[in-house]
Design an enzyme around this catalytic site. Sequence first.
Site, PDB file in Angstrom:
ATOM      1  NE  ARG A   1      -2.210   2.042   3.569  1.00 51.48           N
ATOM      2  CZ  ARG A   1      -2.961   2.524   4.574  1.00 51.48           C
ATOM      3  NH1 ARG A   1      -4.237   2.190   4.684  1.00 51.48           N
ATOM      4  NH2 ARG A   1      -2.423   3.330   5.495  1.00 51.48           N
TER       5      ARG A   1
ATOM      6  CE1 TYR B   1      -5.523   9.882   3.510  1.00 55.12           C
ATOM      7  CE2 TYR B   1      -5.458   7.516   3.778  1.00 55.12           C
ATOM      8  CZ  TYR B   1      -5.604   8.624   2.969  1.00 55.12           C
ATOM      9  OH  TYR B   1      -5.811   8.471   1.623  1.00 55.12           O
TER      10      TYR B   1
ATOM     11  CG  ASP C   1      -7.133   3.534   2.853  1.00 56.92           C
ATOM     12  OD1 ASP C   1      -7.013   2.945   3.938  1.00 56.92           O
ATOM     13  OD2 ASP C   1      -8.220   4.006   2.456  1.00 56.92           O
TER      14      ASP C   1
ATOM     15  CG  HIS D   1      -8.450   6.848   5.417  1.00 55.99           C
ATOM     16  ND1 HIS D   1      -8.773   7.269   6.679  1.00 55.99           N
ATOM     17  CD2 HIS D   1      -7.827   5.669   5.591  1.00 55.99           C
ATOM     18  CE1 HIS D   1      -8.364   6.397   7.576  1.00 55.99           C
ATOM     19  NE2 HIS D   1      -7.789   5.409   6.949  1.00 55.99           N
TER      20      HIS D   1
ATOM     21  CD  GLU E   1      -8.427   0.448   2.207  1.00 52.61           C
ATOM     22  OE1 GLU E   1      -7.274   0.151   1.858  1.00 52.61           O
ATOM     23  OE2 GLU E   1      -8.797   0.448   3.388  1.00 52.61           O
TER      24      GLU E   1
ATOM     25  CD  GLU F   1     -10.500   0.994   6.902  1.00 50.85           C
ATOM     26  OE1 GLU F   1      -9.678   0.566   6.069  1.00 50.85           O
ATOM     27  OE2 GLU F   1     -10.185   1.771   7.804  1.00 50.85           O
TER      28      GLU F   1
ATOM     29  NE  ARG G   1      -9.442  -2.465   3.153  1.00 48.21           N
ATOM     30  CZ  ARG G   1      -8.482  -2.871   3.961  1.00 48.21           C
ATOM     31  NH1 ARG G   1      -8.117  -4.134   3.974  1.00 48.21           N
ATOM     32  NH2 ARG G   1      -7.878  -2.035   4.779  1.00 48.21           N
TER      33      ARG G   1
ATOM     34  CD  GLU H   1      -4.805  -3.091   6.198  1.00 46.16           C
ATOM     35  OE1 GLU H   1      -6.026  -3.243   6.077  1.00 46.16           O
ATOM     36  OE2 GLU H   1      -4.290  -2.023   6.566  1.00 46.16           O
TER      37      GLU H   1
ATOM     38  CD1 TRP I   1      -7.965  11.638   9.767  1.00 48.78           C
ATOM     39  CD2 TRP I   1      -8.457   9.493  10.191  1.00 48.78           C
ATOM     40  NE1 TRP I   1      -6.794  11.004  10.063  1.00 48.78           N
ATOM     41  CE2 TRP I   1      -7.057   9.691  10.331  1.00 48.78           C
ATOM     42  CE3 TRP I   1      -8.972   8.226  10.408  1.00 48.78           C
ATOM     43  CZ2 TRP I   1      -6.182   8.652  10.677  1.00 48.78           C
ATOM     44  CZ3 TRP I   1      -8.110   7.198  10.752  1.00 48.78           C
ATOM     45  CH2 TRP I   1      -6.738   7.439  10.891  1.00 48.78           C
TER      46      TRP I   1
HETATM   47  C1  GCO Z   1      -6.448   0.551   6.719  1.00 48.35           C
HETATM   48  C2  GCO Z   1      -7.123   1.554   7.573  1.00 48.35           C
HETATM   49  C3  GCO Z   1      -6.197   2.221   8.520  1.00 48.35           C
HETATM   50  C4  GCO Z   1      -7.057   3.017   9.477  1.00 48.35           C
HETATM   51  C5  GCO Z   1      -7.162   2.331  10.824  1.00 48.35           C
HETATM   52  C6  GCO Z   1      -8.239   2.980  11.651  1.00 48.35           C
HETATM   53  O1  GCO Z   1      -6.767   0.483   5.518  1.00 48.35           O
HETATM   54  O2  GCO Z   1      -5.650  -0.196   7.323  1.00 48.35           O
HETATM   55  O3  GCO Z   1      -7.745   2.531   6.726  1.00 48.35           O
HETATM   56  O4  GCO Z   1      -5.308   3.002   7.756  1.00 48.35           O
HETATM   57  O5  GCO Z   1      -6.550   4.274   9.641  1.00 48.35           O
HETATM   58  O6  GCO Z   1      -7.443   0.973  10.653  1.00 48.35           O
HETATM   59  O7  GCO Z   1      -8.370   2.302  12.860  1.00 48.35           O
HETATM   60 MG    MG Z   2      -8.382   1.650   4.923  1.00 45.52          MG
END
Ligand code: GCO
Ligand code: MG
Length: 408
Positions: free
Chosen positions: A147, A159, A216, A218, A242, A268, A289, A345, A408
């Site tokens: 990633r 992030y 990602d 996010h 992602e 996720e 995810r 992951e 975020w």
């Molecule tokens: C990922 C997630 C992490 C998050 C975290 C939040 O893809 O692993 O987006 O980057 O920031 O899991 O708790």
């Molecule tokens: Mg993520």
Amino acid sequence: MEIERAEVIVTSPGRNFVTLRLTTTDQVQGVGDATLNGRELAVASYLQDHLCPLLIGRDPQRIEDIWQYLYRGGYWRRGPVTMAAIAAVDVALWDIKAKLAGMPLYQLLGGAVRTGLLAYGHASGADLPRLFESIEKHLELGYRAIRIQTGVPGLGPLYGVAAGDSEGTRYDYEPARRTMVPTEEAWDTRAYLRHVPSVFEAVRNKFGPELPLLHDVHHRLTPIQAARLGKSLEPFDLFWMEDCTPAENQEALRLVRRHTTTPLAIGEVFNTVWDYQTLITEQLIDYVRSAVTHTGGISPMRRLLDFAGLYQIKSGMHGPTDVSPVGMAAAMHLGLAIHNFGIQEYMRHSKATMDVFRTSYTFAEGLLHPGDQVGLGVEIDETAAAAYPYAGAYLPVNRLLDGTVHDW
Ligand code: GCO
Ligand code: MG
């Protein structure tokens, strides 16, 4: 045989974890992960105050009955806290059942469909030189998929971009900061959209066309912005893009899908199959995810992934440091036994974390394997765990440059 004891172990070896340990009257123990980043105590209370009392005296072999009892019987369904608590019970019961059967959990799920699980790690860098160094580090560690997250010129900490830490070589990004008030980050979508394609062009030029690259977003883009990014990244052949846009409105992905062939991974922050229904039935995504830990456990996650498999969608289970080694092991057993495994992951936990959790899974030549110990293959050392008391830690809050709160 009955469940005799249900312990909720909160520990913080480098970051906070919540672990449920069930013990039967025959002294067989099973563990489950209930870690929810920034809301650990809410899940610990849900378990301690509301679920554990209901488990004592029950037959631990009746996994599905207990799952339905906790899901339907709790009245208030779904949501990350509820589903993380139920997940811990489900995984602990599967751990016990596999131990009783004298086999590794994946054998109980139908046996291995593959020799190992392709894993991806988190390379990051505030700028290209540090990103390249991080990619090289992850290649040295044996990763075969990576990633890519970077800073954006003009913006501060973002992030997914590790600042490095006391462990020096650790490039993985620990997002939860030990502050009682979340830190705040600044975001500028236009600067990001201008910058990211140039990053992937530079990475491809340096590391070649073969290496599977993931990114990602996010949740930070609107659907049309996500469509634009997906299209701009097509020349760089990503493994996936992602969380390109918040997906509570699952239909939003129709617009993205219309404009780009970049594979999409979502979910996720999702915790039931209903969060995916349109995404799956309309093939709006390519990877699911969710983590076992956040989706009610192995029992519902298997159903969700079997459903996704009918639509040629694969697993891409969440595996950051805020999924504990217990949750990682559960993902690996399930990933080994399903046909539509995609990628796992694997952010790698800190040394302190691995002092508390005794694991049997392995990572070699880019592939994870859960190991062949009976059960889940993970035990928690409660003495070591007690040495790391809980400390409040929260994920950052993101704001646009004008101060508006943003995803975020
Ligand atoms: C990922 C997630 C992490 C998050 C975290 C939040 O893809 O692993 O987006 O980057 O920031 O899991 O708790
Ligand atoms: Mg993520």
